[in-house]
Write an enzyme that holds these catalytic residues in place. Structure first.
Site, mmCIF file in Angstrom:
data_model
loop_
_atom_site.group_PDB
_atom_site.id
_atom_site.type_symbol
_atom_site.label_atom_id
_atom_site.label_comp_id
_atom_site.label_asym_id
_atom_site.label_seq_id
_atom_site.Cartn_x
_atom_site.Cartn_y
_atom_site.Cartn_z
ATOM 1 N N PHE A 179 -4.090 -3.345 -7.935
ATOM 2 C CA PHE A 179 -4.136 -2.275 -8.939
ATOM 3 C C PHE A 179 -5.330 -2.387 -9.872
ATOM 4 O O PHE A 179 -5.739 -1.405 -10.488
ATOM 5 C CB PHE A 179 -2.834 -2.258 -9.769
ATOM 6 C CG PHE A 179 -2.795 -3.306 -10.852
ATOM 7 C CD1 PHE A 179 -3.386 -3.064 -12.084
ATOM 8 C CD2 PHE A 179 -2.193 -4.548 -10.653
ATOM 9 C CE1 PHE A 179 -3.378 -4.030 -13.090
ATOM 10 C CE2 PHE A 179 -2.184 -5.510 -11.635
ATOM 11 C CZ PHE A 179 -2.779 -5.249 -12.857
ATOM 12 N N LYS A 203 -5.030 1.062 2.235
ATOM 13 C CA LYS A 203 -3.716 1.135 1.578
ATOM 14 C C LYS A 203 -3.934 0.667 0.145
ATOM 15 O O LYS A 203 -3.898 -0.522 -0.165
ATOM 16 C CB LYS A 203 -2.720 0.231 2.318
ATOM 17 C CG LYS A 203 -1.249 0.591 2.153
ATOM 18 C CD LYS A 203 -0.772 0.684 0.734
ATOM 19 C CE LYS A 203 -0.455 -0.658 0.111
ATOM 20 N NZ LYS A 203 -0.087 -0.544 -1.339
ATOM 21 N N GLU A 206 -0.141 1.073 -5.161
ATOM 22 C CA GLU A 206 0.736 2.208 -5.464
ATOM 23 C C GLU A 206 0.730 2.532 -6.958
ATOM 24 O O GLU A 206 1.255 3.549 -7.379
ATOM 25 C CB GLU A 206 2.161 1.915 -4.969
ATOM 26 C CG GLU A 206 2.883 0.743 -5.637
ATOM 27 C CD GLU A 206 2.477 -0.630 -5.090
ATOM 28 O OE1 GLU A 206 1.379 -0.770 -4.535
ATOM 29 O OE2 GLU A 206 3.279 -1.570 -5.260
ATOM 30 N N SER A 256 -2.490 -10.700 -5.142
ATOM 31 C CA SER A 256 -1.991 -11.972 -5.665
ATOM 32 C C SER A 256 -1.890 -13.011 -4.535
ATOM 33 O O SER A 256 -1.813 -12.657 -3.353
ATOM 34 C CB SER A 256 -0.623 -11.754 -6.309
ATOM 35 O OG SER A 256 0.260 -11.236 -5.339
ATOM 36 N N CYS A 311 -9.382 -10.513 -11.818
ATOM 37 C CA CYS A 311 -9.253 -11.781 -11.081
ATOM 38 C C CYS A 311 -10.305 -12.771 -11.548
ATOM 39 O O CYS A 311 -10.187 -13.964 -11.308
ATOM 40 C CB CYS A 311 -9.394 -11.547 -9.593
ATOM 41 S SG CYS A 311 -11.015 -10.942 -9.170
ATOM 42 N N GLU A 412 -0.646 -17.646 -13.232
ATOM 43 C CA GLU A 412 -1.695 -16.663 -13.520
ATOM 44 C C GLU A 412 -1.041 -15.596 -14.400
ATOM 45 O O GLU A 412 -0.172 -14.842 -13.944
ATOM 46 C CB GLU A 412 -2.205 -16.012 -12.224
ATOM 47 C CG GLU A 412 -3.295 -14.994 -12.485
ATOM 48 C CD GLU A 412 -3.722 -14.218 -11.245
ATOM 49 O OE1 GLU A 412 -2.907 -14.029 -10.319
ATOM 50 O OE2 GLU A 412 -4.881 -13.787 -11.207
HETATM 51 P P1 NAD Z 1 -0.246 -7.601 -5.492
HETATM 52 O O1 NAD Z 1 -0.406 -8.800 -4.633
HETATM 53 O O2 NAD Z 1 1.065 -7.359 -6.128
HETATM 54 O O3 NAD Z 1 -0.573 -6.266 -4.636
HETATM 55 C C1 NAD Z 1 -1.741 -6.165 -3.876
HETATM 56 C C2 NAD Z 1 -1.479 -5.210 -2.721
HETATM 57 O O4 NAD Z 1 -0.455 -5.758 -1.884
HETATM 58 C C3 NAD Z 1 -1.004 -3.842 -3.167
HETATM 59 O O5 NAD Z 1 -1.591 -2.859 -2.357
HETATM 60 C C4 NAD Z 1 0.501 -3.903 -2.945
HETATM 61 O O6 NAD Z 1 1.073 -2.650 -2.634
HETATM 62 C C5 NAD Z 1 0.637 -4.850 -1.764
HETATM 63 N N1 NAD Z 1 1.871 -5.627 -1.800
HETATM 64 C C6 NAD Z 1 2.577 -5.994 -2.901
HETATM 65 N N2 NAD Z 1 3.659 -6.713 -2.532
HETATM 66 C C7 NAD Z 1 3.635 -6.810 -1.185
HETATM 67 C C8 NAD Z 1 4.481 -7.450 -0.219
HETATM 68 N N3 NAD Z 1 5.581 -8.129 -0.589
HETATM 69 N N4 NAD Z 1 4.153 -7.347 1.077
HETATM 70 C C9 NAD Z 1 3.053 -6.671 1.460
HETATM 71 N N5 NAD Z 1 2.221 -6.051 0.595
HETATM 72 C C10 NAD Z 1 2.504 -6.122 -0.715
HETATM 73 O O7 NAD Z 1 -1.419 -7.659 -6.583
HETATM 74 P P2 NAD Z 1 -1.644 -6.694 -7.822
HETATM 75 O O8 NAD Z 1 -0.606 -6.974 -8.850
HETATM 76 O O9 NAD Z 1 -1.843 -5.308 -7.372
HETATM 77 O O10 NAD Z 1 -3.059 -7.243 -8.333
HETATM 78 C C11 NAD Z 1 -3.200 -8.350 -9.173
HETATM 79 C C12 NAD Z 1 -3.473 -9.611 -8.385
HETATM 80 O O11 NAD Z 1 -4.620 -9.444 -7.561
HETATM 81 C C13 NAD Z 1 -3.807 -10.799 -9.279
HETATM 82 O O12 NAD Z 1 -3.174 -11.932 -8.749
HETATM 83 C C14 NAD Z 1 -5.311 -10.925 -9.185
HETATM 84 O O13 NAD Z 1 -5.827 -12.200 -9.431
HETATM 85 C C15 NAD Z 1 -5.516 -10.524 -7.766
HETATM 86 N N6 NAD Z 1 -6.886 -10.092 -7.539
HETATM 87 C C16 NAD Z 1 -7.709 -10.927 -6.852
HETATM 88 C C17 NAD Z 1 -9.028 -10.570 -6.647
HETATM 89 C C18 NAD Z 1 -9.953 -11.476 -5.913
HETATM 90 O O14 NAD Z 1 -11.050 -11.052 -5.627
HETATM 91 N N7 NAD Z 1 -9.582 -12.684 -5.590
HETATM 92 C C19 NAD Z 1 -9.500 -9.351 -7.146
HETATM 93 C C20 NAD Z 1 -8.619 -8.521 -7.838
HETATM 94 C C21 NAD Z 1 -7.302 -8.904 -8.025
#
Ligand code: NAD
Length: 527
Positions: A179, A203, A206, A256, A311, A412
């Site tokens: 997000f 994808k 959401e 994450s 991140c 985090e």
């Molecule tokens: P998230 O892991 O909750 O979601 C990321 C994506 O995965 C979304 O599209 C979501 O719909 C999908 N998703 C969520 N739960 C899922 C599941 N159980 N099974 C399959 N798909 C699933 O992350 P977020 O809250 O959207 O973003 C924040 C996180 O992203 C933080 O941990 C941040 O550090 C990380 N992040 C990392 C980087 C990097 O470059 N390393 C960059 C930006 C964000």
């Protein structure tokens, strides 16, 4: 295929605008119905699984987004497979020209895209524009794809035998994005992937899907053929359908750590190429010889910009020796004085948290920090904004005397919370950084070149800043962390991105000269 190219029907049966929600006479916001983007068209999606998209500043539901099921994902994969035949055969220079037009369209529509980012994420407009620019840099990099795809050639690897390598597309690629950067992170992925000749299914998160949907429209306007870039909205069901579909050849994920690990292992188990970037806990080491004003400015932006939802946000300031006291004294009034507001307020330095759930989680962690003995120097938990009482606002929080056993250090937090940790010397600071399970980014603030050089060499972190708090590499370098911040071997964008989205084919060629070699039953060695 059901299409809603000309507009969709509102959930309450009323016709609603596509580009913004309407209010009823009693002031209730009528959410916009969002869609998928498949084969160059808006596709309405089913009604049974729908997500709510919020304006985090007001707490109102602004849109409803359909969650794709397995059949809808399969439809997108089939379309991407069909489009692959001609797109992968399109000369790279023609694919580059689409990228040049796409770049121009992003620039022309920068303000609109920034509003879409801010209205669903909450970040201030300047920050949204900056993030789009960082994504745009990858589009600019992808404009050079004919050069980037050049292979190697060696003449005469044996007598009259030449050898050369080609970079060919991998096939249908999927991108699953978080997000916090609804423009930048999709732009890390699809421009380079499609410039390499692949087709793509995005994808997006959401929580803020409107910006990625708009980017797909602009890609089409730039001349991107139908089916080359598709967007399916959704949740775990949608992601699982992509991970398990044999038609998907490669998966890029950013999010994450637990989900990155799951995506990596699931997709790899079904034979796909995967890069999965995860979460972070980024430390900024402040040495006693640092310029404390500069370090304070750096920490303010890096810890509280985008409400800490980056991140690469700095969430731990490691104060070495006598640097702790002046640093905390300089930080405290700045954190208390942060200007918090909705993205529409040009004075605001920090917007709200993305969702009510995330806000509650951050507050719970701050409570735990207090309970576990950290000193809460600035407490932002009671922050409310007049006129925005239902918004997801949280003031900046500053902790001192944080220790490695506390939850605020182990988790985090992904919010506007900075922990100051006091260590006696440089070696203790380096150990803290190296012992942390995450390895995304880190920084050192010092005037000592020797300490800085040692830190860059010995820290086990993917991206390191020297007097630069958020060392996000430019597009022609590549982005990626170490340890539990990344699963897979390939960073995003830069040449690593080109390598990830292509397969190497090596050709060894001899043109018969009339001299027969005869059968050779040993492993060929060219003479
Ligand atoms: P998230 O892991 O909750 O979601 C990321 C994506 O995965 C979304 O599209 C979501 O719909 C999908 N998703 C969520 N739960 C899922 C599941 N159980 N099974 C399959 N798909 C699933 O992350 P977020 O809250 O959207 O973003 C924040 C996180 O992203 C933080 O941990 C941040 O550090 C990380 N992040 C990392 C980087 C990097 O470059 N390393 C960059 C930006 C964000």
């Amino acid at each position: 295929m059901p299409s809603c190219r000309e507009g969709v029907r509102g959930v309450y049966g009323t016709s609603i605008k596509q580009s913004g929600s309407l209010r009823t006479e009693i002031g209730k916001l009528m959410p916009t119905e969002l869609h998928h983007w498949i084969n160059g068209q808006k596709v309405a999606g089913g009604k049974s699984r729908v997500g709510e998209v919020f304006n985090p500043a007001t707490g109102e539901i602004t849109s409803l987004v359909p969650f794709a099921n397995e059949d809808e994902v399969k439809q997108a994969v089939d379309v991407a497979k069909d489009a692959l035949l001609s797109w992968s055969a399109t000369p790279p220079i023609q694919r580059a020209r689409v990228m040049f037009r796409f770049k121009a369209l992003i620039e022309e529509n920068m303000d609109e895209i920034a509003s879409l980012v801010s209205s669903e994420h909450g970040k201030i407009l300047d920050d949204a524009r900056g993030s789009i620019t960082r994504g745009l840099e990858v589009v600019e990099f992808a404009c050079g794809i004919p050069h980037l795809l050049k292979g190697d050639f060696t003449g005469q690897v044996g007598t009259n035998v030449d050898s050369y390598s080609l970079r060919q597309p991998v096939g249908v690629c999927a991108g699953i994005t978080p997000f916090n950067f609804p423009a930048m992170i999709p732009l890390w992925m699809f421009p380079l992937s499609v410039a390499c000749g692949n087709t793509f299914i995005l994808k997006p998160s959401e929580k803020d899907p409107s910006c990625p949907l708009r980017l797909a429209e602009l890609f089409q306007e730039a001349g991107g053929p139908d089916g080359v870039l598709n967007v399916v909205n959704g949740d775990k069901v949608t992601v699982d359908a992509l991970l398990n579909d044999p038609g998907v050849d490669a998966v890029s994920f950013v999010g994450s750590t637990p989900i990155a690990e799951y995506v990596y292992s699931t997709a790899a188990a079904s034979g796909k190429r995967v890069q999965a970037l995860g979460g972070a806990k980024n430390h900024m080491v402040v040495m006693p010889d640092a310029d404390f004003d500069q370090a304070t400015d750096a920490l303010m932006g890096a810890a509280y910009g985008s409400a800490g939802e980056r991140c690469m946000a700095v969430s731990v300031a490691v104060a070495v020796g006598e640097s702790a006291q002046p640093l905390v004294e300089k930080l405290a009034p700045r954190v208390s004085g942060l200007k918090i507001g909705p993205y529409t307020d040009p004075e605001a330095e920090m917007g709200p948290i993305v969702s009510k759930g995330a806000l509650e989680r951050i507050k719970t962690l701050v409570d735990a920090g207090v309970a576990q003995g950290a000193k809460l120097v600035v407490d932002g938990r009671q922050t409310t904004l007049q006129g925005y009482e239902d918004g997801f606002f949280l003031g900046g929080c500053l902790f001192d005397d944080v220790t490695p056993d506390m939850d605020i250090y182990k988790e985090e937090i992904f919010g506007p919370v900075l922990s100051v940790m006091r260590v006696p010397d440089y070696e203790s600071a380096l150990k803290l950084v190296c012992d942390n399970p995450y390895g995304n980014g880190t920084a050192i603030f010092t005037r000592d070149g020797d300490a800085a050089r040692d830190f860059t060499v010995r820290s086990n972190i993917g991206m390191v800043g020297v007097n630069v708090p958020i060392p996000v590499p430019v597009a022609y370098h590549s982005f990626g962390g170490w340890k539990r911040s990344m699963f897979g071997t390939s960073n995003t964008h830069g040449m690593d991105g080109v390598r990830f989205y292509t397969r190497i084919k090596t050709v060894t060629a001899r043109w018969p000269s009339g001299i027969r070699q005869g059968a050779d039953f040993s492993i060929p060695t060219l003479k």
